[in-house]
Design a protein around this motif. Structure first.
Motif, PDB file in Angstrom:
ATOM      1  N   ILE A 174       0.838  -1.197   0.000  1.00 49.28           N
ATOM      2  CA  ILE A 174       0.000   0.000   0.000  1.00 49.28           C
ATOM      3  C   ILE A 174       0.875   1.249   0.000  1.00 49.28           C
ATOM      4  O   ILE A 174       2.031   1.207   0.410  1.00 49.28           O
ATOM      5  N   ASP A 208      -1.308   6.637   1.488  1.00 51.05           N
ATOM      6  CA  ASP A 208      -2.734   6.972   1.536  1.00 51.05           C
ATOM      7  C   ASP A 208      -3.580   5.719   1.747  1.00 51.05           C
ATOM      8  O   ASP A 208      -4.798   5.758   1.600  1.00 51.05           O
ATOM      9  N   LYS A 209      -2.906   4.602   2.037  1.00 53.21           N
ATOM     10  CA  LYS A 209      -3.566   3.304   2.287  1.00 53.21           C
ATOM     11  C   LYS A 209      -4.232   2.722   1.041  1.00 53.21           C
ATOM     12  O   LYS A 209      -5.127   1.894   1.137  1.00 53.21           O
ATOM     13  N   LYS A 210      -3.804   3.151  -0.134  1.00 54.29           N
ATOM     14  CA  LYS A 210      -4.330   2.612  -1.390  1.00 54.29           C
ATOM     15  C   LYS A 210      -3.459   1.446  -1.839  1.00 54.29           C
ATOM     16  O   LYS A 210      -2.231   1.501  -1.757  1.00 54.29           O
ATOM     17  N   LEU A 260     -11.103  -5.489  -2.078  1.00 50.61           N
ATOM     18  CA  LEU A 260     -11.328  -4.043  -2.052  1.00 50.61           C
ATOM     19  C   LEU A 260     -12.817  -3.738  -1.982  1.00 50.61           C
ATOM     20  O   LEU A 260     -13.628  -4.385  -2.641  1.00 50.61           O
ATOM     21  N   ASP A 285     -15.078  -0.196  -2.310  1.00 48.41           N
ATOM     22  CA  ASP A 285     -15.032   1.239  -2.640  1.00 48.41           C
ATOM     23  C   ASP A 285     -13.593   1.733  -2.776  1.00 48.41           C
ATOM     24  O   ASP A 285     -13.246   2.817  -2.306  1.00 48.41           O
ATOM     25  N   GLN A 341     -10.953   0.759  -1.289  1.00 49.60           N
ATOM     26  CA  GLN A 341     -10.139   0.613  -0.085  1.00 49.60           C
ATOM     27  C   GLN A 341      -9.849  -0.862   0.186  1.00 49.60           C
ATOM     28  O   GLN A 341     -10.725  -1.722   0.036  1.00 49.60           O
TER      29      GLN A 341
END
Length: 152
Positions: A57, A60-62, A126, A128, A130
């Motif tokens: 990741i 931004d935690k993506k 995932l 949405d 996230q």
């Protein structure tokens, strides 16, 4: 003495409504890595946690990738040729960037089919956009014996 003329009562076995969705069988307490982490760090964590790979990741935690033991082998082989005992290569150099993900709402049967088709050992999950979890082939295998009593 009173006799009943209702006959023998047959008790239907209770059907359990065991969930058969990815979200109910995925791991949510994940080990994750950042692209700038070293392969040394990854190997250390994979060994300590007894896992074979993890999501990568950004800050931004993506989700930006996934790193596995097989990916780490590239750095190990490189270290062998350069005679270095450490593996300073970065995760971003070896991770898989085009990651196939699953939805938490996907049925476990559809997920099992994806494992068969793509021959992948783990899928990030995932919702949405996230990262909410990861489901592995082992998670799928462990889930099905518990579902024997359910309606397929």
């Amino acid at each position: 003495m009173v006799k009943s003329f209702q006959g023998v009562r047959v008790v239907e076995p209770k059907k359990t409504d065991a969930p058969i969705m990815v979200k109910d069988h995925m791991s949510t307490n994940l080990v994750t890595f950042y692209p700038e982490d070293s392969i040394d760090h990854v190997l250390d964590m994979l060994t300590k946690r007894k896992i074979s790979g993890a999501p990568v990741i950004n800050h931004d935690k993506k989700l930006v990738g996934i790193i596995s033991e097989v990916d780490c082998l590239k750095e190990i082989i490189k270290g062998k040729y350069s005679n270095t005992p450490s593996f300073p290569g970065k995760v971003e150099e070896h991770m898989t960037k085009d990651v196939i993900t699953l939805s938490p709402e996907m049925s476990l049967f559809d997920a099992a089919q994806k494992f068969l088709e793509l021959k992948i050992r783990r899928f990030p999950v995932l919702k949405d956009g996230q990262l909410v979890g990861q489901i592995s082939l082992s998670d799928i295998i462990r889930a099905f014996p518990k579902l024997r009593e359910t309606t397929w």
